[in-house]
Design an enzyme around this catalytic site. Sequence first.
Site, short mmCIF file in Angstrom:
data_model
loop_
_atom_site.label_atom_id
_atom_site.label_comp_id
_atom_site.label_asym_id
_atom_site.label_seq_id
_atom_site.Cartn_x
_atom_site.Cartn_y
_atom_site.Cartn_z
N LYS A 32 -9.42 42.31 11.64
CA LYS A 32 -9.03 42.61 10.27
C LYS A 32 -8.88 44.12 10.08
O LYS A 32 -7.88 44.61 9.59
CB LYS A 32 -10.08 42.09 9.27
CG LYS A 32 -10.24 40.58 9.27
CD LYS A 32 -11.23 40.11 8.20
CE LYS A 32 -12.67 40.55 8.48
NZ LYS A 32 -13.26 39.99 9.71
N THR A 33 -9.92 44.85 10.48
CA THR A 33 -9.90 46.29 10.30
C THR A 33 -8.81 46.92 11.18
O THR A 33 -8.12 47.84 10.76
CB THR A 33 -11.28 46.89 10.62
OG1 THR A 33 -12.25 46.22 9.80
CG2 THR A 33 -11.33 48.36 10.34
N ASP A 222 -11.09 47.15 2.65
CA ASP A 222 -11.78 46.44 3.74
C ASP A 222 -13.09 45.84 3.20
O ASP A 222 -13.63 46.34 2.21
CB ASP A 222 -12.08 47.43 4.88
CG ASP A 222 -12.31 46.70 6.21
OD1 ASP A 222 -12.33 45.45 6.23
OD2 ASP A 222 -12.50 47.39 7.25
N GLU A 223 -13.61 44.82 3.84
CA GLU A 223 -14.89 44.20 3.44
C GLU A 223 -14.86 43.78 1.98
O GLU A 223 -15.81 43.99 1.23
CB GLU A 223 -16.06 45.19 3.67
CG GLU A 223 -16.14 45.76 5.08
CD GLU A 223 -16.77 44.81 6.08
OE1 GLU A 223 -17.20 43.70 5.68
OE2 GLU A 223 -16.82 45.16 7.26
N GLN A 253 -19.50 36.91 5.71
CA GLN A 253 -20.23 38.17 5.86
C GLN A 253 -20.59 38.80 4.52
O GLN A 253 -20.81 40.01 4.43
CB GLN A 253 -19.41 39.16 6.69
CG GLN A 253 -19.21 38.69 8.12
CD GLN A 253 -18.47 39.72 8.95
OE1 GLN A 253 -19.01 40.77 9.27
NE2 GLN A 253 -17.23 39.43 9.29
N ARG A 603 -21.99 41.55 15.97
CA ARG A 603 -21.76 42.95 16.31
C ARG A 603 -21.63 43.13 17.81
O ARG A 603 -21.13 44.14 18.30
CB ARG A 603 -22.89 43.87 15.80
CG ARG A 603 -23.10 43.96 14.31
CD ARG A 603 -21.86 44.25 13.55
NE ARG A 603 -21.31 43.02 13.01
CZ ARG A 603 -20.03 42.88 12.64
NH1 ARG A 603 -19.21 43.87 12.74
NH2 ARG A 603 -19.57 41.73 12.18
#
Length: 671
Positions: A32-33, A222-223, A253, A603
């Site tokens: 995504k990022t 983002d996020e 998340q 992560r």
Amino acid sequence: MISLDGLNPEQREAAETVEGPVLILAGAGSGKTRTVTYRIAHMLQNLRIPGKQILAVSFTNKAAAEMKERVSHLVDSRTRKGITLSTFHSLGIRILREDIHHLGYNNLFTIYDQADQMSIVREGLKNYRSNKNYDRGIIMSKIGLLKNQGISAEEFPKSKYYDPENNYDGATEYVYHFYQEKLQFYNALDFDDILFMVVKLFKNFPEVAKKYSERFKYIMIDEYQDTNSLQFSLIQALTSTHQNICVVGDDDQAIYGFRGADISNILNFEKQYSNTKVIKLEQNYRSVFPILDLANNVIKESKGRKEKTMRTTQMEGPLPQLWAAGDSDHEAAIVTEEIIKLQSNSVMLSDIAILYRSNTQVPPFEDQLRISQVPYNIIGGQKFYEKKEIKDIIAYLTLIQNSRDELALRRVLNVPNRGIGSVTLNKNLTLAAEQKRHLYQVLCDEQDHEGIKSFIEIIKKYQRVFNEKPLLAAITDLVEELNYYDFIEKSYDQAKLAQRKKDDVKNFMLAADRFQDRYGEDATLKNFVERLLLADSQDNQAPGEGFKKNEVTLMTLHASKGLEYDYVFLIGMEEEILPHKKTIQDNTDIDEERRLCYVGVTRARKKLWMTYAKERKIYGKMAPRFKSRFVIELPHLYKELDRTNFGDMSEDEVKDFKKSFFGNLMDSLKE
Ligand SMILES: Nc1ncnc2c1ncn2[C@@H]1O[C@H](COP(=O)(O)OP(=O)(O)OP(=O)(O)O)[C@@H](O)[C@H]1O
Ligand SMILES: [Mg+2]
């Protein structure tokens, strides 16, 4: 031209759709990022969209810095000139610096940290006539929560958050008013005020909102799953003149519900913006299969989620491990030992992270890593800017910038000693209150008190000096003028301690130096102070820093969002840590803890270790501990190892072991 070959077809579609609303809802590690980064590069380089029309918002300073770095690899500095890549908070500050005067503040406002906030709440409570003892912390966090819901002190009693039966709400209402008045009088904001004020500004002055919406024609967030209602209002205002908004996130998340984040922002995005193009990404590029498999199964149990499938092509990889340690020191010892092993196999320390639920888990790890001479960096842990000496200097800098900042003024008025005692101070405070003037103004009129006169002279002088000289030179002069090193020496009996304090000040100078190197002409006092105050809980980077050093990274699960490491140690994988004791007791959002666990597991790229302690000291007493419910159900997805050295030792042997262990520790502390 930038090639978009580094993206898969879905990612590419998202990157190329720059007009109209776009939603990328996809799991961890699906790019995504990366898509956002390429999208920015594509706009700048291929579509020749001027940088100043582009706004991209990340969640933490660290994530924003990473995005900056990734963009800088793709496009040269001329092409990306003027682009805004920041957090909501830095964006908010930028807007307020330009336009807060509409709300009756001065544009050189100060930002207060937690200690400052607390001292005003204390003062407010003192004024609140009541025989009850109120907890300042509770009141503080209530005020913060209200601000995050966009509720002012005036609106509070009429809101659904107000319960007349709850006597805390009465106190909160009183203190909230008091607090806000003081802040405005001091020309200061707290962290929660930043977005609160921006939203207020946009609501009351639509033409100001329109200006920013016309400025930022292309917006990316983002996020997005962790935005709260204030951030949502801000985004709405920014898109009032266009619909070029691309948000990316993952409902699995969402981990900031406790701070008022609202997952429905992402789930209802399509309703808010008609004709949204929704893009799903299903390929995971980050983790090897066994890690992804564990992550998928951890999150599967979470209720009310949007079902997602995730695949990876990296099928080969070691099974995650779950280690049982004896106690918290032992947990730290075996993790450190493993890190040293990795290092001897040429693994870079910067590719290793230790993640935890709460900062209280850190001290044994810090001790072990230090003894073993493994370089490490604790994100958000080390309270460099909260040290007394550093706060003193920052207070001087703040005051030079904003003479209305009474807390800063009172902090350093008699530092170093100028013979200004509490009697003198109180006399002037009363005078200021009577005349409804600022303490600084009252002090400026002082004719007799030598100490006060010399203090005011210094502040006035440095208001000039900082305009004339570069930042570092001006700070150096100031520290010398104050005889600050002498003052430190006189304040501490122990020479070593004094030396350490002086080193802190020198480190502060180095930070100023780096800041100047990095920002050149923009390295003004205003920007520097801002950067210092923005080093929020998720981020303790000194200003100007941000290059990858060869150090192990330690941080909370909350701070790790969006980041990735080859090797990850997820420590304290036990009941009452993850899930957190409070959520078990109140039976509140256990699922938020589960998502936090999912964030931690995802992560890791190559290998994941989880650890727990069989015993841990709780309130000074050893207590037995148990594996976290999040993994207990999934034993086939990891390899479990009992690493307790104590297994076959006699009680005396254990005692000896501990003594030698703590002996080393004590020696190293004495060094
Ligand atoms: N198409 C691709 N080809 C190669 N590598 C990719 C591709 N897409 C993503 N990656 C890599 O996969 C990793 C994860 O990507 P990224 O950090 O963008 O994921 P994310 O969806 O933002 O994850 P999170 O939800 O954790 O924030 C990165 O190392 C990224 O470079
Ligand atoms: Mg990401």
